[in-house]
Design a protein around this motif. Sequence first.
Motif, mmCIF file in Angstrom:
data_model
loop_
_atom_site.group_PDB
_atom_site.id
_atom_site.type_symbol
_atom_site.label_atom_id
_atom_site.label_comp_id
_atom_site.label_asym_id
_atom_site.label_seq_id
_atom_site.Cartn_x
_atom_site.Cartn_y
_atom_site.Cartn_z
ATOM 1 N N ILE A 15 12.081 15.172 57.605
ATOM 2 C CA ILE A 15 11.134 16.292 57.965
ATOM 3 C C ILE A 15 11.435 17.325 56.646
ATOM 4 C CG2 ILE A 15 10.250 17.815 59.558
ATOM 5 C CD1 ILE A 15 11.346 16.000 61.758
ATOM 6 N N GLY A 16 10.592 17.554 55.870
ATOM 7 C CA GLY A 16 10.908 18.568 54.778
ATOM 8 C C GLY A 16 11.109 19.742 55.098
ATOM 9 N N PRO A 79 14.305 29.267 62.525
ATOM 10 C CA PRO A 79 13.023 28.669 62.585
ATOM 11 C C PRO A 79 12.019 29.402 62.658
ATOM 12 C CG PRO A 79 14.481 29.157 64.717
ATOM 13 C CD PRO A 79 15.217 29.343 63.525
ATOM 14 N N GLY A 80 11.608 29.939 61.580
ATOM 15 C CA GLY A 80 10.268 30.873 61.231
ATOM 16 C C GLY A 80 10.601 32.129 60.705
ATOM 17 N N ALA A 81 9.632 32.454 59.785
ATOM 18 C CA ALA A 81 10.008 33.603 58.787
ATOM 19 C C ALA A 81 10.258 34.984 59.656
ATOM 20 C CB ALA A 81 8.718 33.972 58.276
ATOM 21 N N TRP A 82 9.870 35.043 61.208
ATOM 22 C CA TRP A 82 9.708 36.218 61.933
ATOM 23 C C TRP A 82 11.310 36.437 62.371
ATOM 24 C CZ3 TRP A 82 7.808 31.894 63.523
ATOM 25 C CH2 TRP A 82 8.230 30.866 64.335
ATOM 26 N N ARG A 98 4.945 33.178 60.290
ATOM 27 C CA ARG A 98 4.514 31.882 59.635
ATOM 28 C C ARG A 98 5.869 31.684 58.668
ATOM 29 N NH1 ARG A 98 4.333 33.986 54.732
ATOM 30 N NH2 ARG A 98 3.944 36.254 54.351
ATOM 31 N N MET A 99 5.774 30.415 58.061
ATOM 32 C CA MET A 99 6.908 30.184 56.949
ATOM 33 C C MET A 99 6.753 31.003 55.994
ATOM 34 S SD MET A 99 6.830 26.010 57.723
ATOM 35 C CE MET A 99 8.517 25.958 56.662
ATOM 36 N N ASP A 168 4.885 23.947 63.973
ATOM 37 C CA ASP A 168 4.775 22.535 64.040
ATOM 38 C C ASP A 168 5.207 21.749 62.700
ATOM 39 O OD1 ASP A 168 4.229 19.946 64.777
ATOM 40 O OD2 ASP A 168 2.240 20.087 65.166
ATOM 41 N N TYR A 169 6.740 22.069 62.738
ATOM 42 C CA TYR A 169 7.157 21.426 61.370
ATOM 43 C C TYR A 169 6.757 19.946 61.008
ATOM 44 C CZ TYR A 169 9.771 25.697 61.461
ATOM 45 O OH TYR A 169 10.174 27.049 61.599
ATOM 46 N N VAL A 170 6.721 19.051 61.894
ATOM 47 C CA VAL A 170 6.303 17.788 61.707
ATOM 48 C C VAL A 170 4.733 17.496 61.059
ATOM 49 C CG1 VAL A 170 5.857 15.559 62.899
ATOM 50 C CG2 VAL A 170 7.872 16.904 63.539
ATOM 51 N N THR A 171 3.962 18.162 61.783
ATOM 52 C CA THR A 171 2.515 18.300 61.436
ATOM 53 C C THR A 171 2.600 18.661 59.739
ATOM 54 O OG1 THR A 171 1.707 18.187 63.470
ATOM 55 C CG2 THR A 171 0.120 19.066 61.568
#
Length: 293
Positions: A15-16, A79-82, A98-99, A168-171
């Motif tokens: 998962i990149g 897990p996320g920019a925030w 968001r990332m 949703d990192y997988v998507t």
Amino acid sequence: MVMDYKKLWLGIIVIGYAFLGTSLPAHELGVRATSAFSRKPHTFTTITQYASVHSKVLELSKSAKVSVLTDWDDTINAPGAWRQKKYDGSWVCSHSKRMLLEHEVDTLLRDQETPEIIQSWKRHKIPVLVTTARPPVIDVKLKKYAHQLKMHSDLMNIRLPHAEDAIDYVTINQHISSILSTFNPEKLKSKTEKKVNAMIAWSGINLKDQPDLDHSVIKTCDQHLLAYHNGYAFIGHNKGAHMLQLLQEVRLSPGHLVIVDDSPRAIGSYLEAAVINGFEELGYTLHLMHYPI
């Protein structure tokens, strides 16, 4: 010698952009490393500044050839920019979840002295490779392609359907893989070269012109893309297994291999027994240097 890593790769799911859901605290990684490296010459060190890497490289270079694999990002891998903060303590993205895009992340490496340290290794003919989990295409271009292909209007901000505060990192990874699959090897090589040139411009670190390392590799292993261009490797979060595969194409002299990363998942991926054995068969002694998150 060509090695068979088919069994090693069985069951690996890449998962990149995935969050490190199985991350371990630094001390637990240290315990795991102690067990994995028992009665072996490999080492694991927790560090807080890049100067520690420089000292390690200088020490090891007195007895054998040394190569360095170093992570790229300078912000906390969370897990996320925030949840990411700048050096002054302020939040990176105070209003949006968001990332981060590369031009927001990759302006500098972790410490101010890092670029000069890396350039000094290059001047002294110590091979240096940047290893990043990011894909080999500039992020803003991936967003553009996703929009054009009607995948998503904002590729880096796809949420879980039942948890809108969670990325949703997988998507995202599936869309990125789909985009990359639309490029033939020559076009992907061109995209990778453009990304490397952008990384050089953002960071001031130029790893080109290293003996035997100026070439490109576009390779698929068990449905995972490995890309390399002139000192920059784009290999995903499972860096241990992926780097083991890429080293079949990127020729580094056997000897000490210093590996620097802030990601527990990435640094921990070098501790798998099959990965350790693979590096040993290629003639490398591993020296893991972990920035705790």
